[in-house]
Design a protein around this motif. Structure first.
Motif, PDB file in Angstrom:
ATOM      1  N   GLN A 313      44.348  37.937  44.840  1.00 32.59           N
ATOM      2  CA  GLN A 313      45.600  37.734  44.110  1.00 32.59           C
ATOM      3  C   GLN A 313      45.812  36.252  43.792  1.00 32.59           C
ATOM      4  O   GLN A 313      46.354  35.909  42.733  1.00 32.59           O
ATOM      5  CB  GLN A 313      46.773  38.276  44.927  1.00 32.59           C
ATOM      6  N   GLN A 314      45.383  35.374  44.696  1.00 34.53           N
ATOM      7  CA  GLN A 314      45.544  33.936  44.499  1.00 34.53           C
ATOM      8  C   GLN A 314      44.487  33.350  43.562  1.00 34.53           C
ATOM      9  O   GLN A 314      44.706  32.301  42.956  1.00 34.53           O
ATOM     10  CB  GLN A 314      45.449  33.210  45.854  1.00 34.53           C
ATOM     11  N   ASN A 315      43.347  34.006  43.452  1.00 35.73           N
ATOM     12  CA  ASN A 315      42.208  33.450  42.703  1.00 35.73           C
ATOM     13  C   ASN A 315      41.692  34.421  41.642  1.00 35.73           C
ATOM     14  O   ASN A 315      40.490  34.592  41.472  1.00 35.73           O
ATOM     15  CB  ASN A 315      41.073  33.096  43.675  1.00 35.73           C
ATOM     16  N   GLU A 316      42.638  34.995  40.909  1.00 33.55           N
ATOM     17  CA  GLU A 316      42.273  35.967  39.874  1.00 33.55           C
ATOM     18  C   GLU A 316      41.340  35.361  38.833  1.00 33.55           C
ATOM     19  O   GLU A 316      40.453  36.037  38.302  1.00 33.55           O
ATOM     20  CB  GLU A 316      43.546  36.494  39.218  1.00 33.55           C
ATOM     21  N   ASP A 317      41.535  34.071  38.554  1.00 35.79           N
ATOM     22  CA  ASP A 317      40.693  33.414  37.554  1.00 35.79           C
ATOM     23  C   ASP A 317      39.241  33.312  37.996  1.00 35.79           C
ATOM     24  O   ASP A 317      38.342  33.189  37.156  1.00 35.79           O
ATOM     25  CB  ASP A 317      41.237  32.023  37.244  1.00 35.79           C
ATOM     26  N   VAL A 318      38.993  33.353  39.306  1.00 36.01           N
ATOM     27  CA  VAL A 318      37.627  33.255  39.822  1.00 36.01           C
ATOM     28  C   VAL A 318      36.905  34.592  39.715  1.00 36.01           C
ATOM     29  O   VAL A 318      35.883  34.713  39.039  1.00 36.01           O
ATOM     30  CB  VAL A 318      37.620  32.766  41.292  1.00 36.01           C
ATOM     31  N   TRP A 319      37.442  35.626  40.367  1.00 37.96           N
ATOM     32  CA  TRP A 319      36.686  36.875  40.463  1.00 37.96           C
ATOM     33  C   TRP A 319      36.665  37.680  39.173  1.00 37.96           C
ATOM     34  O   TRP A 319      35.732  38.469  38.957  1.00 37.96           O
ATOM     35  CB  TRP A 319      37.188  37.728  41.633  1.00 37.96           C
ATOM     36  N   THR A 320      37.646  37.485  38.306  1.00 40.58           N
ATOM     37  CA  THR A 320      37.618  38.231  37.040  1.00 40.58           C
ATOM     38  C   THR A 320      36.485  37.772  36.125  1.00 40.58           C
ATOM     39  O   THR A 320      36.101  38.492  35.195  1.00 40.58           O
ATOM     40  CB  THR A 320      38.955  38.112  36.295  1.00 40.58           C
ATOM     41  N   GLU A 321      35.934  36.594  36.395  1.00 41.13           N
ATOM     42  CA  GLU A 321      34.779  36.121  35.632  1.00 41.13           C
ATOM     43  C   GLU A 321      33.495  36.859  36.018  1.00 41.13           C
ATOM     44  O   GLU A 321      32.495  36.781  35.300  1.00 41.13           O
ATOM     45  CB  GLU A 321      34.584  34.617  35.848  1.00 41.13           C
ATOM     46  N   TRP A 322      33.515  37.563  37.142  1.00 39.05           N
ATOM     47  CA  TRP A 322      32.307  38.236  37.616  1.00 39.05           C
ATOM     48  C   TRP A 322      32.097  39.609  36.984  1.00 39.05           C
ATOM     49  O   TRP A 322      31.009  40.170  37.084  1.00 39.05           O
ATOM     50  CB  TRP A 322      32.367  38.430  39.136  1.00 39.05           C
ATOM     51  N   PRO A 324      33.286  42.854  33.877  1.00 40.68           N
ATOM     52  CA  PRO A 324      33.848  43.109  32.550  1.00 40.68           C
ATOM     53  C   PRO A 324      35.363  43.297  32.616  1.00 40.68           C
ATOM     54  O   PRO A 324      35.932  43.589  33.669  1.00 40.68           O
ATOM     55  CB  PRO A 324      33.156  44.415  32.129  1.00 40.68           C
ATOM     56  N   GLU A 325      36.025  43.153  31.470  1.00 41.95           N
ATOM     57  CA  GLU A 325      37.482  43.197  31.405  1.00 41.95           C
ATOM     58  C   GLU A 325      38.039  44.529  31.895  1.00 41.95           C
ATOM     59  O   GLU A 325      39.066  44.562  32.580  1.00 41.95           O
ATOM     60  CB  GLU A 325      37.931  42.932  29.965  1.00 41.95           C
ATOM     61  N   ASP A 326      37.371  45.641  31.554  1.00 39.11           N
ATOM     62  CA  ASP A 326      37.884  46.951  31.963  1.00 39.11           C
ATOM     63  C   ASP A 326      37.810  47.137  33.473  1.00 39.11           C
ATOM     64  O   ASP A 326      38.698  47.727  34.088  1.00 39.11           O
ATOM     65  CB  ASP A 326      37.148  48.088  31.245  1.00 39.11           C
ATOM     66  N   VAL A 327      36.762  46.598  34.076  1.00 41.38           N
ATOM     67  CA  VAL A 327      36.620  46.661  35.535  1.00 41.38           C
ATOM     68  C   VAL A 327      37.688  45.795  36.191  1.00 41.38           C
ATOM     69  O   VAL A 327      38.344  46.202  37.155  1.00 41.38           O
ATOM     70  CB  VAL A 327      35.210  46.227  35.974  1.00 41.38           C
ATOM     71  N   ALA A 328      37.885  44.589  35.668  1.00 44.59           N
ATOM     72  CA  ALA A 328      38.910  43.698  36.213  1.00 44.59           C
ATOM     73  C   ALA A 328      40.279  44.344  36.173  1.00 44.59           C
ATOM     74  O   ALA A 328      41.070  44.220  37.112  1.00 44.59           O
ATOM     75  CB  ALA A 328      38.906  42.371  35.444  1.00 44.59           C
ATOM     76  N   SER A 329      40.558  45.041  35.088  1.00 45.12           N
ATOM     77  CA  SER A 329      41.861  45.706  34.949  1.00 45.12           C
ATOM     78  C   SER A 329      42.067  46.750  36.022  1.00 45.12           C
ATOM     79  O   SER A 329      43.160  46.853  36.626  1.00 45.12           O
ATOM     80  CB  SER A 329      41.973  46.345  33.562  1.00 45.12           C
ATOM     81  N   LYS A 330      41.056  47.554  36.324  1.00 46.67           N
ATOM     82  CA  LYS A 330      41.146  48.564  37.366  1.00 46.67           C
ATOM     83  C   LYS A 330      41.385  47.924  38.731  1.00 46.67           C
ATOM     84  O   LYS A 330      42.193  48.421  39.534  1.00 46.67           O
ATOM     85  CB  LYS A 330      39.865  49.396  37.412  1.00 46.67           C
ATOM     86  N   VAL A 331      40.685  46.845  38.989  1.00 44.23           N
ATOM     87  CA  VAL A 331      40.815  46.188  40.292  1.00 44.23           C
ATOM     88  C   VAL A 331      42.191  45.554  40.421  1.00 44.23           C
ATOM     89  O   VAL A 331      42.835  45.655  41.484  1.00 44.23           O
ATOM     90  CB  VAL A 331      39.697  45.129  40.481  1.00 44.23           C
TER      91      VAL A 331
END
Length: 336
Positions: A313-322, A324-331
């Motif tokens: 939650q604190q580092n969304e900018d880090v792990w969302t780069e790993w 795809p966008e659809d996967v990030a949205s689910k997480v």
């Protein structure tokens, strides 16, 4: 006519059998494994990274996950044999020979470098050397600088079970680095005056250090970063000669070599879960990022899972780069 019918029946059976088995080859889009197994070799940072990976794998990709605990040797062997699919923290130079042998044989592969800005070795609280004016602690060993110097201070680091000799805390016996510390004892002549004490667990090291630190007493032992311990306490890493590969191989009489901490997967994993393989290929943090989570765990008495959720939650900018966008949205939805 009977032979023709038998041939047709056989061909139909083969076609049906192939169709039923197609998903296990990954060709039909079905997962070839249902549960992804990660290694837990016994320290908090690997547990934190496991929890981050599990959160993404389960919520973003729909796989089940499980963790297999064990010593470094046992979990690395599990990775070689396929009992473990994913290893989030392989400290490559701590198991250099095994790592090089296994990767050369193709038993497992490195997919990314988790972090490479770590340190490890023998530490003392900084007040042992410099004192702590705020706490009213005078320097206990102002001339202590190197690992080899330790043999001059058996009385300062006295072994409570063996008066007259000092005690240095090694790593736990199941850890690969314990053998390295053993060899350093011999190389630097520490065994002349100091006892090589092997604690039962990481928790035992931390308890010993915390007790000494809170009392302002002398303490020396193995530790590493990134950890909550090195973030929380003011510690000094004792010096050793500059790393030299030949000397290291022969005697371990240098500082620890640069140690890439990598994410590795079993040789079949790319075919078994290609989309998760791609995610892990992008996995990259740092010692500072890892210590954020470890400090949160320590200060809040939190589990690795709780720390992973907070950290993501604190580092969304880090792990969302790993991913795809659809996967990030689910997480992200799962983290709410």
């Amino acid at each position: 006519m009977k032979k023709a019918l038998l041939l047709i029946s056989t061909l139909l059976f083969v076609v049906v059998l192939s169709a039923c088995g197609g998903g296990n080859e990954g060709g039909s889009g079905e997962k070839s494994i249902d549960t992804i197994t990660l290694a837990d070799a016994g320290w908090d940072s690997i547990r934190f990274h496991n929890s981050v990976a599990q959160t993404i794998i389960e919520n973003g990709y729909g796989y089940d996950t499980e963790v297999k605990p064990g010593s470094t040797a046992a979990t690395i062997q599990g990775l070689r044999e396929g009992d473990v699919n994913v290893y989030m923290e392989v400290w490559t130079d701590n198991i250099k020979e095994v790592y090089e042998e296994a990767t050369a044989a193709g038993d497992f592969e490195k997919v990314s470098t988790n972090f490479d800005d770590n340190t490890q070795g023998l530490y003392v609280p900084t007040y042992v050397i410099e004192g702590d004016e705020e706490r009213g602690i005078d320097p206990l060993a102002p001339d202590l600088k190197t690992v080899e110097d330790l043999k001059k201070y058996p009385e300062l680091f006295e072994d409570p079970e063996d008066p007259g000799r000092g005690r240095i805390l090694n790593a736990p016996s199941g850890w690969a680095v314990a053998e390295t510390i053993d060899q350093k004892f011999e190389t630097y002549g520490l065994d002349e005056t100091m006892n090589n004490f092997m604690p039962g667990s990481d928790a035992a090291i931390v308890t010993s250090l915390a007790d000494a630190y809170n009392s302002g007493d002398a303490w020396v032992g193995y530790y590493w970063s990134p950890t909550a311990v090195t973030a929380m306490y003011d510690l000094t890493l004792l010096e050793e000669p500059e790393y030299d590969e030949d000397t290291w191989k022969e005697t371990k009489g240098t500082e620890f070599p640069p140690n890439d901490v990598v994410v590795a997967v079993h040789k079949d994993f790319k075919e078994q879960a290609p989309e998760v393989y791609d995610f892990l290929s992008n996995y990259e943090t740092s010692s500072a990022l890892t210590e954020q989570a470890l400090t949160y765990m320590s200060e809040n008495d939190a589990s690795a899972d709780e720390a992973a959720k907070w950290w993501m939650q604190q580092n969304e900018d880090v792990w969302t780069e790993w991913v795809p966008e659809d996967v990030a949205s689910k997480v992200k939805d799962a983290l709410k």
